[in-house]
Motif scaffolding. Structure first.
Motif, mmCIF file in Angstrom:
data_model
loop_
_atom_site.group_PDB
_atom_site.id
_atom_site.type_symbol
_atom_site.label_atom_id
_atom_site.label_comp_id
_atom_site.label_asym_id
_atom_site.label_seq_id
_atom_site.Cartn_x
_atom_site.Cartn_y
_atom_site.Cartn_z
ATOM 1 N N ASN A 154 0.818 -1.393 -0.101
ATOM 2 C CA ASN A 154 -0.206 -0.001 0.073
ATOM 3 C C ASN A 154 0.881 1.263 -0.155
ATOM 4 O O ASN A 154 0.489 2.126 -0.749
ATOM 5 C CB ASN A 154 -0.961 0.028 1.095
ATOM 6 N N ILE A 155 1.892 1.170 0.891
ATOM 7 C CA ILE A 155 2.664 2.464 0.722
ATOM 8 C C ILE A 155 3.666 2.530 -0.431
ATOM 9 O O ILE A 155 3.734 3.750 -0.880
ATOM 10 C CB ILE A 155 3.719 2.269 1.952
ATOM 11 N N GLY A 156 3.966 1.467 -1.180
ATOM 12 C CA GLY A 156 4.816 1.555 -2.140
ATOM 13 C C GLY A 156 3.866 1.978 -3.447
ATOM 14 O O GLY A 156 4.535 2.871 -4.114
ATOM 15 N N THR A 157 2.780 1.885 -3.492
ATOM 16 C CA THR A 157 2.030 2.463 -4.544
ATOM 17 C C THR A 157 1.216 3.385 -4.339
ATOM 18 O O THR A 157 0.461 4.084 -5.272
ATOM 19 C CB THR A 157 1.094 1.020 -5.181
ATOM 20 N N GLY A 158 1.091 4.072 -3.145
ATOM 21 C CA GLY A 158 0.288 4.910 -2.316
ATOM 22 C C GLY A 158 -1.132 4.780 -2.786
ATOM 23 O O GLY A 158 -1.997 5.594 -3.336
ATOM 24 N N SER A 159 -1.568 3.586 -2.123
ATOM 25 C CA SER A 159 -3.088 2.992 -2.457
ATOM 26 C C SER A 159 -3.997 3.736 -1.890
ATOM 27 O O SER A 159 -3.934 4.518 -1.085
ATOM 28 C CB SER A 159 -2.905 1.589 -2.300
ATOM 29 N N GLY A 160 -5.142 3.668 -2.463
ATOM 30 C CA GLY A 160 -6.445 4.277 -1.885
ATOM 31 C C GLY A 160 -7.569 3.426 -1.246
ATOM 32 O O GLY A 160 -6.976 2.362 -0.592
ATOM 33 N N GLY A 161 -8.680 3.626 -1.927
ATOM 34 C CA GLY A 161 -9.609 2.517 -1.658
ATOM 35 C C GLY A 161 -10.966 3.196 -1.703
ATOM 36 O O GLY A 161 -11.113 4.442 -2.020
ATOM 37 N N LEU A 162 -12.179 2.734 -1.171
ATOM 38 C CA LEU A 162 -13.488 3.209 -1.078
ATOM 39 C C LEU A 162 -13.769 4.463 -0.409
ATOM 40 O O LEU A 162 -14.559 5.038 -0.750
ATOM 41 C CB LEU A 162 -14.546 1.858 -0.803
ATOM 42 N N CYS A 163 -12.988 4.676 0.661
ATOM 43 C CA CYS A 163 -13.281 5.588 1.691
ATOM 44 C C CYS A 163 -12.466 6.821 1.377
ATOM 45 O O CYS A 163 -12.604 7.773 2.270
ATOM 46 C CB CYS A 163 -12.975 5.171 3.251
ATOM 47 N N CYS A 164 -11.793 6.883 0.159
ATOM 48 C CA CYS A 164 -10.849 8.120 0.265
ATOM 49 C C CYS A 164 -11.748 9.334 -0.051
ATOM 50 O O CYS A 164 -10.943 10.398 0.478
ATOM 51 C CB CYS A 164 -10.345 7.956 -1.065
ATOM 52 N N VAL A 165 -12.957 9.440 -0.225
ATOM 53 C CA VAL A 165 -13.902 10.956 -0.592
ATOM 54 C C VAL A 165 -13.793 11.467 0.802
ATOM 55 O O VAL A 165 -13.614 12.656 0.836
ATOM 56 C CB VAL A 165 -15.092 10.445 -1.208
ATOM 57 N N LYS A 166 -13.812 10.864 2.120
ATOM 58 C CA LYS A 166 -13.764 11.288 3.254
ATOM 59 C C LYS A 166 -12.563 11.255 4.056
ATOM 60 O O LYS A 166 -12.086 12.203 4.787
ATOM 61 C CB LYS A 166 -14.880 10.588 4.006
ATOM 62 N N TYR A 167 -11.936 10.009 3.887
ATOM 63 C CA TYR A 167 -10.432 10.028 4.680
ATOM 64 C C TYR A 167 -9.214 9.949 4.095
ATOM 65 O O TYR A 167 -8.124 10.003 4.803
ATOM 66 C CB TYR A 167 -10.755 8.596 5.505
ATOM 67 N N GLY A 168 -9.361 10.216 2.730
ATOM 68 C CA GLY A 168 -7.860 10.302 2.109
ATOM 69 C C GLY A 168 -7.226 8.886 1.791
ATOM 70 O O GLY A 168 -7.823 7.860 1.959
ATOM 71 N N VAL A 169 -6.093 9.097 1.101
ATOM 72 C CA VAL A 169 -5.123 7.919 0.779
ATOM 73 C C VAL A 169 -4.076 7.532 1.752
ATOM 74 O O VAL A 169 -3.785 8.185 2.746
ATOM 75 C CB VAL A 169 -4.655 8.196 -0.827
ATOM 76 N N THR A 170 -3.451 6.551 1.384
ATOM 77 C CA THR A 170 -2.303 5.928 2.194
ATOM 78 C C THR A 170 -1.415 7.173 2.986
ATOM 79 O O THR A 170 -1.099 7.149 3.945
ATOM 80 C CB THR A 170 -1.689 4.884 1.554
ATOM 81 N N ALA A 171 -0.999 7.739 1.691
ATOM 82 C CA ALA A 171 0.190 8.851 2.027
ATOM 83 C C ALA A 171 -0.323 9.895 3.430
ATOM 84 O O ALA A 171 0.667 10.209 4.036
ATOM 85 C CB ALA A 171 0.298 9.683 0.916
ATOM 86 N N GLU A 172 -1.626 9.883 3.584
ATOM 87 C CA GLU A 172 -2.175 10.773 4.448
ATOM 88 C C GLU A 172 -1.907 10.126 5.956
ATOM 89 O O GLU A 172 -2.288 10.968 6.944
ATOM 90 C CB GLU A 172 -3.473 10.984 4.274
#
Length: 483
Positions: A154-172
């Motif tokens: 997840n860190i390597g690709t900077g992954s996201g997911g279904l909840c990104c609209v509210k909570y953001g992606v891995t980098a955060e």
């Protein structure tokens, strides 16, 4: 930058022995039939080589030994997690050491006061999520492969997911890292504190670097208080354009102003913040039904799923229902409980496997566009599908504009495979034309190298290569990826 120089034959032949000097025998795999199973991730159209050896370290010191050996012998190293990636970033190159980090799978610390977790890279996303939930905490990033993908991946690709609209992606959520550099030195970046701005932000530099700058061996992750159980709403639309209009109404501040006024304690002061806002086109809906027999409405042209995990999700869903109806929804059905909500989310999570089953192989794009251009992206993809005579389903994290146009094709048919690749490239070009980016969460890997160059431009690529040169002067870390 410096290129890898092939090691002398005697050094290459001695590679396994050198690795075994600092690793237990069970951690070094050299049988070609076994190493071949580590050659690639889940992406189509991405070449993969034959690894010389696969290593599965369990400690930081063992990773350091691998990197010192690789540097001395000038052998390339390809870091891997669970290989659930979709861009070829984990694909082996000929003669490399595949460094699989799946055995480094310990959760080292969960601190409810500081709201952090400290983990090794092989920890599975879902395992971490469940562990922190026992402490009343929440780790938001949730890729579709969350039951199998690892935090390091997840860190390597900077992954996201279904909840990104509210909570953001891995980098955060990555506060700090321990990283083994190409020469075996151990570097610590970032912090454990809620705030910190000391020096360049090297932590963010490593997130999304696809193993090309160093090997992440420990991560300090930010956690949030566990939210209430979310409720989901499903809205059917007679056109994708109407569904995209609903997305704009939901996310725009004007949407609240258009709703009937009532005493809501100020809830309508700004735009809605759903915990999830997902869009499936008719092709995707029908594919999911074929695979799961869930009985989703096949007459719909677009199905929008919205969710809230607020203290009063039913009230928020009522607001969104009104906005969907104003945008032309033909039917709006709010879930009555958590079980119904989970069923709808399972339909969404089944989208990509369902589309792959349509023709046996799929090529998943990852174009992110401004929310205001979502309808243009869907319309453009439909034209591309027609022009190439292909089935292309589109599922989107609509709340943040991240779309996954998925090209369905028969890999055994050379003509169809060629048309699939051509359509993929046209979708990438369309995303850039609409002011978007070539990847929102899947990374670049091998699949999108030329498109990264187009997006960044010559100066941008030059600067990225200069950074790579600083951290990996011999070019041994995941060569051939990104650029």
């Amino acid at each position: 930058m410096s290129r890898i120089q092939a090691p002398p034959d005697e050094a290459q032949g001695n590679l396994t022995d050198r690795l075994l000097a600092g690793l237990p025998p069970e951690a070094v795999l050299s049988d070609p039939d076994v190493t071949a199973s580590y050659a690639h991730d889940m992406a189509s159209f991405c070449p993969a080589g034959a690894p010389a050896v696969v290593v599965l370290p369990r400690t930081v010191e063992q990773v350091q030994h691998v990197m010192r050996t690789a540097t001395e012998l000038r052998v390339p190293v390809v870091p891997q997690g669970a290989r659930t990636g979709l861009s070829g970033a984990a694909n082996a190159c000929d003669g490399c050491i595949v460094l699989s980090l799946t055995k480094m799978d310990r959760i080292l610390e969960i601190n409810p006061v500081d709201r952090i977790a400290v983990v090794e890279p092989g920890v599975v996303n879902a395992v971490l999520s469940r562990a922190v939930a026992e402490h009343g905490l929440y780790y938001p990033p949730d890729p579709s492969s969350w039951e199998t993908c690892t935090i390091g991946g997840n860190i390597g690709t900077g992954s996201g997911g279904l909840c990104c609209v509210k909570y953001g992606v891995t980098a955060e959520y990555v506060l700090g890292l321990d990283v083994v550099l190409a020469d075996g030195r151990l570097m610590t970046t970032g912090r454990r504190t809620a705030k910190g701005v000391a020096g360049y932000d090297l932590t963010r530099l490593f997130v999304g670097s696809e193993g090309s700058l160093g090997i992440v061996v420990r991560a300090v992750l930010a956690l949030r208080p566990k939210p209430p159980r979310q409720l989901v709403l499903a809205a059917e639309f007679a056109s994708v354009a109407a569904a995209c209009d609903a997305v704009c109404r939901i996310m725009g501040t004007e949407g609240r102003a258009a709703l009937p006024r009532k005493d809501d304690g100020g809830r309508r002061a700004g735009g809605h913040v759903p915990s999830l806002l997902e869009l499936m086109d008719r092709t995707t809906v029908r594919a999911v039904n074929d695979l799961t027999r869930m009985g989703l409405p096949e007459t719909t042209e677009a199905l929008l799923l919205a969710a809230f995990d607020t203290p009063d999700p039913a009230a928020d869903l009522a607001d969104v229902a009104a906005l969907c109806e104003a945008a032309g929804a033909t039917q709006v059905v709010p879930a009555e409980d958590a079980a119904e909500s989970e069923l709808l989310l399972q339909a969404r999570r089944s989208s990509l496997p369902a589309l792959e089953a349509v023709r046996g192989t799929s090529m998943i794009d990852d174009v992110c566009v401004p929310r205001s251009r979502l309808a243009d992206l869907f319309t453009g993809v439909e034209r591309i599908a027609g022009r190439h005579g292909l089935t292309i389903g589109v599922v989107a994290h609509a709340g943040d504009g991240n779309t996954h146009p998925t090209v369905c094709f028969d890999a055994a048919d050379p003509d169809e495979a060629a048309r699939a690749r051509a359509s993929f490239d046209e979708i990438m070009a369309l995303g850039l034309e609409l002011g978007g980016t070539i990847t929102g969460e899947h990374g670049v890997g091998v699949l999108k190298k030329e498109w990264l160059a187009r997006e960044l431009g010559p100066v941008g690529v030059e600067m990225q290569r200069a950074i790579k040169q600083v951290f990996d002067p011999l070019g041994i870390l995941n060569p051939g990826k990104l650029f």
